[in-house]
Design an enzyme around this catalytic site. Structure first.
Site, PDB file in Angstrom:
ATOM      1  N   LYS A  70       0.844  -1.223  -0.099  1.00 24.15           N
ATOM      2  CA  LYS A  70       0.031   0.135  -0.108  1.00 24.15           C
ATOM      3  C   LYS A  70       0.731   1.289   0.142  1.00 24.15           C
ATOM      4  CE  LYS A  70      -4.223  -1.737   1.828  1.00 24.15           C
ATOM      5  NZ  LYS A  70      -5.497  -1.388   2.922  1.00 24.15           N
ATOM      6  N   ASP A 107     -10.504   3.152   1.670  1.00 26.71           N
ATOM      7  CA  ASP A 107     -10.857   2.617   2.893  1.00 26.71           C
ATOM      8  C   ASP A 107     -11.599   3.767   3.890  1.00 26.71           C
ATOM      9  OD1 ASP A 107      -9.947   0.074   2.645  1.00 26.71           O
ATOM     10  OD2 ASP A 107      -7.787   0.355   3.625  1.00 26.71           O
TER      11      ASP A 107
HETATM   12  P1  NAP Z   1      -1.582  -3.297  11.101  1.00 25.27           P
HETATM   13  O1  NAP Z   1      -1.016  -1.995  10.238  1.00 25.27           O
HETATM   14  O2  NAP Z   1      -0.809  -4.518  11.110  1.00 25.27           O
HETATM   15  O3  NAP Z   1      -1.985  -2.977  12.454  1.00 25.27           O
HETATM   16  C1  NAP Z   1      -2.296  -3.706  13.449  1.00 25.27           C
HETATM   17  C2  NAP Z   1      -2.860  -2.993  14.759  1.00 25.27           C
HETATM   18  O4  NAP Z   1      -3.422  -4.178  15.815  1.00 25.27           O
HETATM   19  C3  NAP Z   1      -1.952  -2.321  15.386  1.00 25.27           C
HETATM   20  O5  NAP Z   1      -2.446  -1.065  16.057  1.00 25.27           O
HETATM   21  C4  NAP Z   1      -1.481  -3.437  16.603  1.00 25.27           C
HETATM   22  O6  NAP Z   1      -0.941  -2.670  17.841  1.00 25.27           O
HETATM   23  C5  NAP Z   1      -2.733  -4.054  16.960  1.00 25.27           C
HETATM   24  N1  NAP Z   1      -2.504  -5.081  17.599  1.00 25.27           N
HETATM   25  C6  NAP Z   1      -2.344  -6.358  16.829  1.00 25.27           C
HETATM   26  N2  NAP Z   1      -2.213  -7.334  17.747  1.00 25.27           N
HETATM   27  C7  NAP Z   1      -2.600  -6.893  19.090  1.00 25.27           C
HETATM   28  C8  NAP Z   1      -2.581  -7.383  20.541  1.00 25.27           C
HETATM   29  N3  NAP Z   1      -2.371  -8.712  20.490  1.00 25.27           N
HETATM   30  N4  NAP Z   1      -3.007  -6.480  21.455  1.00 25.27           N
HETATM   31  C9  NAP Z   1      -3.397  -5.112  21.286  1.00 25.27           C
HETATM   32  N5  NAP Z   1      -3.000  -4.594  19.829  1.00 25.27           N
HETATM   33  C10 NAP Z   1      -2.745  -5.540  18.960  1.00 25.27           C
HETATM   34  O7  NAP Z   1      -2.987  -3.852  10.415  1.00 25.27           O
HETATM   35  P2  NAP Z   1      -4.136  -3.083   9.771  1.00 25.27           P
HETATM   36  O8  NAP Z   1      -3.872  -3.013   7.987  1.00 25.27           O
HETATM   37  O9  NAP Z   1      -4.199  -1.685  10.377  1.00 25.27           O
HETATM   38  O10 NAP Z   1      -5.298  -4.130   9.863  1.00 25.27           O
HETATM   39  C11 NAP Z   1      -5.931  -4.066  11.441  1.00 25.27           C
HETATM   40  C12 NAP Z   1      -7.225  -4.971  11.361  1.00 25.27           C
HETATM   41  O11 NAP Z   1      -8.142  -4.131  10.397  1.00 25.27           O
HETATM   42  C13 NAP Z   1      -7.027  -6.184  10.490  1.00 25.27           C
HETATM   43  O12 NAP Z   1      -7.932  -7.274  11.418  1.00 25.27           O
HETATM   44  C14 NAP Z   1      -7.553  -6.253   8.965  1.00 25.27           C
HETATM   45  O13 NAP Z   1      -8.045  -7.298   8.377  1.00 25.27           O
HETATM   46  C15 NAP Z   1      -8.715  -5.053   9.561  1.00 25.27           C
HETATM   47  N6  NAP Z   1      -8.828  -4.433   8.377  1.00 25.27           N
HETATM   48  C16 NAP Z   1     -10.500  -4.269   8.049  1.00 25.27           C
HETATM   49  C17 NAP Z   1     -10.630  -3.441   6.633  1.00 25.27           C
HETATM   50  C18 NAP Z   1     -12.185  -3.746   6.222  1.00 25.27           C
HETATM   51  O14 NAP Z   1     -12.565  -3.398   5.073  1.00 25.27           O
HETATM   52  N7  NAP Z   1     -13.166  -4.170   7.096  1.00 25.27           N
HETATM   53  C19 NAP Z   1      -9.630  -2.808   5.938  1.00 25.27           C
HETATM   54  C20 NAP Z   1      -8.520  -2.647   6.696  1.00 25.27           C
HETATM   55  C21 NAP Z   1      -8.263  -3.533   7.414  1.00 25.27           C
HETATM   56  P3  NAP Z   1       0.903  -2.517  18.031  1.00 25.27           P
HETATM   57  O15 NAP Z   1       1.209  -1.435  17.039  1.00 25.27           O
HETATM   58  O16 NAP Z   1       1.105  -2.696  19.303  1.00 25.27           O
HETATM   59  O17 NAP Z   1       1.598  -3.662  17.200  1.00 25.27           O
END
Ligand code: NAP
Length: 277
Positions: A70, A107
């Site tokens: 991205k 998004d």
């Molecule tokens: P990302 O950039 O990898 O960010 C992950 C986030 O989750 C970070 O803030 C991380 O915190 C936190 N996290 C992970 N494990 C954790 C734990 N055990 N305890 C507390 N916090 C935790 O991922 P992303 O792209 O933002 O995506 C995040 C989620 O949103 C995913 O499940 C993805 O599938 C979903 N999503 C959905 C859509 C949709 O259209 N519905 C669109 C985009 C994303 P740290 O910084 O502390 O690691």
């Protein structure tokens, strides 16, 4: 004008086999009787730019881009939308007739449209919003809330430094609190948005005390496997408004489809069911 060749688009990522986008776009292509294809392409690290150039040469109309490309997608673009610039990443590329690349991030649009499709009167200006997480999805949600005029956004992240970086990127328009204060911040919020991966596959959940969730709050979870996460279940049991993440995934696909195939696709219950399978 496009000749009688099929319209072509794709989704690029690594891994890519889990992506629901091909099923969604091919459903819309069928429904709209468009002569076109949408295919998943797994791109090896280091091959992103080469792949984009090849697709332009092959006459593709554009692509969706997912993890881990991205940021690269925004960097490769000749032009980009303000939203993509604010978020610092692109998920939709449109190839122009002049073979230029236009980058957008849909998004934020998908997040807002999804909530408003269920709660048309929802107004994030009314009351505070708490955003859990500080990754890519959080950036899109913050940009979306700011574009809706929200002026009280609190971001909580396990790694607080990442939330603090977001505060700088968004010109101090958000505030940051410690993850340890989760329950008290949630108790003071009208909108509770989970952008962390907590809750995926029901293996984990946001460590929230259900009693801290205000009954009149709206809870939106970006995680969509399962559709009803533990967080949403808690919210439902409290009588709060809940919004799952599948709708955001569907709505974020609409602007790309319009740009590549020239028609506005419908978001239907039938499509939701197909994507849940
Ligand atoms: P990302 O950039 O990898 O960010 C992950 C986030 O989750 C970070 O803030 C991380 O915190 C936190 N996290 C992970 N494990 C954790 C734990 N055990 N305890 C507390 N916090 C935790 O991922 P992303 O792209 O933002 O995506 C995040 C989620 O949103 C995913 O499940 C993805 O599938 C979903 N999503 C959905 C859509 C949709 O259209 N519905 C669109 C985009 C994303 P740290 O910084 O502390 O690691």
């Amino acid at each position: 004008m496009h000749d009688d060749r099929p319209f072509l688009a794709a989704v690029l990522g690594n891994p890519i086999s889990h992506s629901k986008s091909p099923r969604m776009h091919n459903y819309w292509l069928n429904k709209n009787q468009i002569n076109g294809y949408y295919i998943p392409i797994k791109v090896e690290l280091g091959d992103f730019e080469k792949t984009i150039k090849s697709l332009i040469n092959l006459g593709y109309s554009g692509v969706n881009v997912t993890i881990p490309y991205k940021l690269a997608a925004l960097e490769i673009a000749d032009e980009s939308s303000k939203t993509a610039q604010k978020i610092g990443a692109a998920n939709t590329l449109i190839f122009t007739k002049e073979e230029k690349i236009y980058a957008d991030n849909t998004d934020a649009y998908g997040f807002i449209k999804n909530i408003k499709s269920k709660f048309p009167d929802w107004d994030p200006k009314k009351g505070a919003s708490v955003v859990l997480g500080a990754g890519g999805a959080s950036r899109a949600v913050i940009a979306a809330l700011l574009s809706e005029g929200s002026n009280k956004i609190v971001v909580l992240n396990r790694t607080i430094e990442k939330a603090q970086e977001l505060k700088i990127e968004f010109n101090n328009k958000i505030s940051v609190e410690s993850w340890n204060h989760l329950n008290e911040i949630v108790a003071a919020s009208s909108n509770i948005i989970n952008t962390t991966s907590l809750g995926m596959n029901d293996e984990t959940s946001v460590p929230i005390n259900p009693l801290s969730i205000p009954k009149e709050a709206l809870i939106s979870d970006l995680v969509y496997t399962p559709l009803e996460t533990k967080l949403l279940k808690l919210g439902k049991d409290r009588g709060s408004k809940i919004v799952d993440g599948l709708g955001m995934l569907i709505y974020q696909g609409v602007p790309g489809f319009e740009a590549w195939y020239g028609q506005t696709p419908l978001v239907t219950e039938e499509l939701r069911k197909i994507l849940i399978k």
